[in-house]
Scaffold this motif. Structure first.
Motif, PDB file in Angstrom:
ATOM      1  N   ASP A  67       0.494  -1.170  -0.155  1.00 21.07           N
ATOM      2  CA  ASP A  67       0.283  -0.178  -0.281  1.00 21.07           C
ATOM      3  C   ASP A  67       0.960   1.191  -0.052  1.00 21.07           C
ATOM      4  N   HIS A  68       0.458   2.810  -0.707  1.00 24.65           N
ATOM      5  CA  HIS A  68       1.494   3.354  -0.893  1.00 24.65           C
ATOM      6  C   HIS A  68       0.026   5.155  -0.451  1.00 24.65           C
ATOM      7  N   ALA A  69       0.685   5.491   0.527  1.00 23.49           N
ATOM      8  CA  ALA A  69      -0.307   6.880   0.718  1.00 23.49           C
ATOM      9  C   ALA A  69      -0.310   7.591  -0.982  1.00 23.49           C
ATOM     10  N   PHE A  70      -1.915   8.125  -0.746  1.00 17.23           N
ATOM     11  CA  PHE A  70      -1.960   9.347  -2.143  1.00 17.23           C
ATOM     12  C   PHE A  70      -3.081  10.063  -1.585  1.00 17.23           C
ATOM     13  N   GLU A  71      -2.980  10.731  -2.664  1.00 18.55           N
ATOM     14  CA  GLU A  71      -4.227  11.730  -1.849  1.00 18.55           C
ATOM     15  C   GLU A  71      -5.908  11.831  -2.457  1.00 18.55           C
ATOM     16  N   VAL A  72      -6.968  12.575  -2.034  1.00 14.53           N
ATOM     17  CA  VAL A  72      -8.446  12.337  -2.709  1.00 14.53           C
ATOM     18  C   VAL A  72      -9.054  13.644  -3.069  1.00 14.53           C
ATOM     19  N   GLU A  73      -9.765  14.439  -3.757  1.00 16.65           N
ATOM     20  CA  GLU A  73     -10.157  15.950  -4.033  1.00 16.65           C
ATOM     21  C   GLU A  73     -11.278  15.487  -3.657  1.00 16.65           C
ATOM     22  N   LEU A  74     -12.010  15.901  -2.907  1.00 10.54           N
ATOM     23  CA  LEU A  74     -13.235  15.626  -2.986  1.00 10.54           C
ATOM     24  C   LEU A  74     -14.495  17.124  -3.777  1.00 10.54           C
ATOM     25  N   SER A  75     -14.622  16.808  -4.862  1.00 11.48           N
ATOM     26  CA  SER A  75     -15.133  17.810  -6.059  1.00 11.48           C
ATOM     27  C   SER A  75     -16.167  18.569  -5.274  1.00 11.48           C
ATOM     28  N   THR A  80     -19.119   5.028  -3.964  1.00 12.75           N
ATOM     29  CA  THR A  80     -18.549   6.380  -3.483  1.00 12.75           C
ATOM     30  C   THR A  80     -18.045   6.792  -5.487  1.00 12.75           C
ATOM     31  N   ILE A  81     -19.230   7.930  -6.854  1.00 13.11           N
ATOM     32  CA  ILE A  81     -19.038   8.262  -7.114  1.00 13.11           C
ATOM     33  C   ILE A  81     -17.429   8.515  -7.622  1.00 13.11           C
ATOM     34  N   VAL A  82     -16.438   7.851  -8.930  1.00 11.84           N
ATOM     35  CA  VAL A  82     -14.560   8.187  -8.964  1.00 11.84           C
ATOM     36  C   VAL A  82     -14.740   9.440 -10.289  1.00 11.84           C
ATOM     37  N   LEU A  83     -14.644  10.733  -9.663  1.00 13.90           N
ATOM     38  CA  LEU A  83     -14.529  11.732 -11.433  1.00 13.90           C
ATOM     39  C   LEU A  83     -13.093  11.127 -11.877  1.00 13.90           C
ATOM     40  N   ALA A  84     -12.186  10.583 -10.964  1.00 14.69           N
ATOM     41  CA  ALA A  84     -10.979  11.309 -11.589  1.00 14.69           C
ATOM     42  C   ALA A  84     -10.094   9.998 -11.096  1.00 14.69           C
ATOM     43  N   GLY A  85      -9.110   9.603 -12.095  1.00 14.94           N
ATOM     44  CA  GLY A  85      -8.184   8.599 -10.556  1.00 14.94           C
ATOM     45  C   GLY A  85      -8.442   7.095 -11.453  1.00 14.94           C
ATOM     46  N   ARG A  86      -7.547   6.165 -10.399  1.00 10.01           N
ATOM     47  CA  ARG A  86      -7.743   5.027 -11.182  1.00 10.01           C
ATOM     48  C   ARG A  86      -7.931   3.518  -9.878  1.00 10.01           C
ATOM     49  N   PRO A  87      -9.518   3.999  -9.569  1.00 11.58           N
ATOM     50  CA  PRO A  87      -9.018   2.895  -7.977  1.00 11.58           C
ATOM     51  C   PRO A  87      -8.662   1.859  -8.359  1.00 11.58           C
ATOM     52  N   ASP A  88      -8.034   0.942  -6.924  1.00 11.50           N
ATOM     53  CA  ASP A  88      -7.778  -0.249  -6.066  1.00 11.50           C
ATOM     54  C   ASP A  88      -8.638  -0.706  -6.073  1.00 11.50           C
ATOM     55  N   HIS A  89      -9.403  -1.535  -6.670  1.00 13.03           N
ATOM     56  CA  HIS A  89     -10.965  -1.981  -6.225  1.00 13.03           C
ATOM     57  C   HIS A  89      -9.986  -3.721  -5.220  1.00 13.03           C
ATOM     58  N   ARG A  90     -10.920  -3.655  -4.221  1.00  8.51           N
ATOM     59  CA  ARG A  90     -10.681  -4.131  -3.219  1.00  8.51           C
ATOM     60  C   ARG A  90     -11.595  -4.974  -2.382  1.00  8.51           C
ATOM     61  N   SER A 135      -1.870   8.357  -7.839  1.00  7.98           N
ATOM     62  CA  SER A 135      -1.272   9.244  -6.542  1.00  7.98           C
ATOM     63  C   SER A 135      -2.458   9.956  -6.235  1.00  7.98           C
ATOM     64  N   ARG A 136      -3.113   9.815  -6.849  1.00  5.35           N
ATOM     65  CA  ARG A 136      -4.738  11.070  -6.833  1.00  5.35           C
ATOM     66  C   ARG A 136      -5.776  10.302  -7.448  1.00  5.35           C
ATOM     67  N   LEU A 137      -7.385  10.828  -6.989  1.00  5.98           N
ATOM     68  CA  LEU A 137      -8.682  10.186  -7.298  1.00  5.98           C
ATOM     69  C   LEU A 137      -8.781  11.356  -6.990  1.00  5.98           C
ATOM     70  N   VAL A 138     -10.032  11.935  -7.486  1.00  5.01           N
ATOM     71  CA  VAL A 138     -11.559  12.165  -7.488  1.00  5.01           C
ATOM     72  C   VAL A 138     -12.784  12.081  -6.887  1.00  5.01           C
ATOM     73  N   LEU A 139     -13.205  12.676  -6.033  1.00  5.94           N
ATOM     74  CA  LEU A 139     -14.565  11.802  -5.560  1.00  5.94           C
ATOM     75  C   LEU A 139     -15.325  12.827  -5.693  1.00  5.94           C
ATOM     76  N   ASP A 140     -17.020  12.339  -6.220  1.00  5.29           N
ATOM     77  CA  ASP A 140     -18.314  13.298  -6.050  1.00  5.29           C
ATOM     78  C   ASP A 140     -18.167  12.998  -4.695  1.00  5.29           C
ATOM     79  N   LEU A 141     -17.676  14.418  -3.534  1.00  6.57           N
ATOM     80  CA  LEU A 141     -18.165  13.824  -2.316  1.00  6.57           C
ATOM     81  C   LEU A 141     -18.348  16.215  -2.098  1.00  6.57           C
TER      82      LEU A 141
END
Length: 326
Positions: free
Chosen positions: A238-246, A285-295, A320-326
């Motif tokens: 696992d690695h760290a990453f950032e999440v933007e709440l759109s 949760t809806i993903v607007l950008a980035g690639r989820p690592d589905h588990r 390194s980054r996800l953008v979520l519809d939140l």
């Protein structure tokens, strides 16, 4: 952006219901018929739906609705006592009685019955419960169907009387009498107009997934209430990453040793969770950008490949980054 109706469909409502009836359905299995405390109708549901039940320690457990979807005055669930579980089923068996009140959330459905001319239903133990309303729906639609139902013994298999009335369309496999489900025979020949629906222990689900590998894509539908074995990923990867709440523009950091959900909860993001294991679907949760690592153990292969949604309780980020519809 997710509408309020879409969110209600995903998350469900929270209700306090009365246990109108408790029945012993088999060795180690009780059913509970739940009714509203007032005269109002319960929310509608369709085959494959489940609800969350708040158990004694305040956590939730997921149970399939296995009654009649056309009835709006009651819901029915069945609970298998699991001595090695987390304690929720023991609490239901040992504590819950007729007249008691239960807090529930739902209904939600990630196991919908898709239209088809033919169905093969495969149930293992308590996994037969979501298949009962599916059989009723198939009957109502005039579709052909068969059920293969396995369990440790006849005495441990719930709802036998309800199913015996269907005659040869239901084949029972009590392991101590007939051996395990004959999956090789059941799944040997693919059929383009048949959908396979399976629910039961993880070993059964994995075996069915393996033995339907030569079936047309999309033929198999399964439901899990425990995490699938292939979702485990070594912590060191696992690695760290950032999440933007759109919606707010807030950006949060997700450390390698924490879940997306735990970080979102810290900033009071508008996200609901229940199982925290990737099995119930409430935190989708809806993903607007980035690639989820589905588990998770909810999304289909096609939904995973689309990459436009994720279960934030367990899934992470491949980059390194996800953008979520939140």
């Amino acid at each position: 952006m997710e509408s309020s109706m879409e969110r209600l469909s995903r998350v469900g409502v929270e209700l306090t219901l009365r246990v109108a009836q408790r029945r012993q359905e088999a060795d180690g299995v009780v059913s509970l018929t739940l009714q509203a405390l007032d005269t109002e109708s319960l929310p509608g549901w369709d085959a494959g739906s489940h609800i969350d039940v708040v158990v004694g320690d305040g956590t939730t457990r997921q149970y399939s609705l296995c009654g009649d979807p056309t009835r709006h005055d009651s819901w029915r669930i069945a609970v298998l006592r699991e001595e090695s579980g987390r304690g929720g089923s023991r609490w239901v068996h040992d504590t819950v009685r007729e007249g008691d009140s239960l807090r529930v959330r739902g209904p939600r459905n990630h196991f919908r019955l898709e239209p088809a001319p033919r169905y093969l239903f495969i149930g293992g133990g308590i996994g037969v419960t979501p298949l009962l309303p599916m059989i009723a729906a198939a009957e109502a639609a005039g579709a052909e169907w068969r059920l293969a139902y396995g369990g440790r013994s006849s005495s441990s298999m719930a709802f036998l009387t309800e199913l015996e009335c269907f005659g040869e369309r239901v084949v029972f496999y009590p392991h101590n009498e007939t051996g395990k489900l004959d999956l090789d025979r059941l799944l040997a020949t693919p059929s383009r107009d048949t959908l396979v629906y399976c629910c039961g222990p993880e070993a059964l689900l994995e075996a069915v997934e393996q033995k339907t590998g030569h079936w047309p894509a999309g033929s198999l539908h399964v439901e899990r209430f425990s995490a699938r074995s292939d979702t485990a990923v070594a912590v060191e990867s696992d690695h760290a990453f950032e999440v933007e709440l759109s919606r707010s523009g807030t950006v949060v950091q997700v450390p390698a040793d924490r879940t997306v959900l735990s970080v979102l909860e810290e900033v009071d993001a508008d996200v609901v969770s229940s199982c925290a294991e990737g099995t119930c679907g409430s935190c989708e949760t809806i993903v607007l950008a980035g690639r989820p690592d589905h588990r998770d153990s909810v999304l289909t292969d096609a939904e995973r490949a689309a990459g436009d949604r994720m279960m934030v309780c367990v899934s992470r980020c491949l980059g390194s980054r996800l953008v979520l519809d939140l």
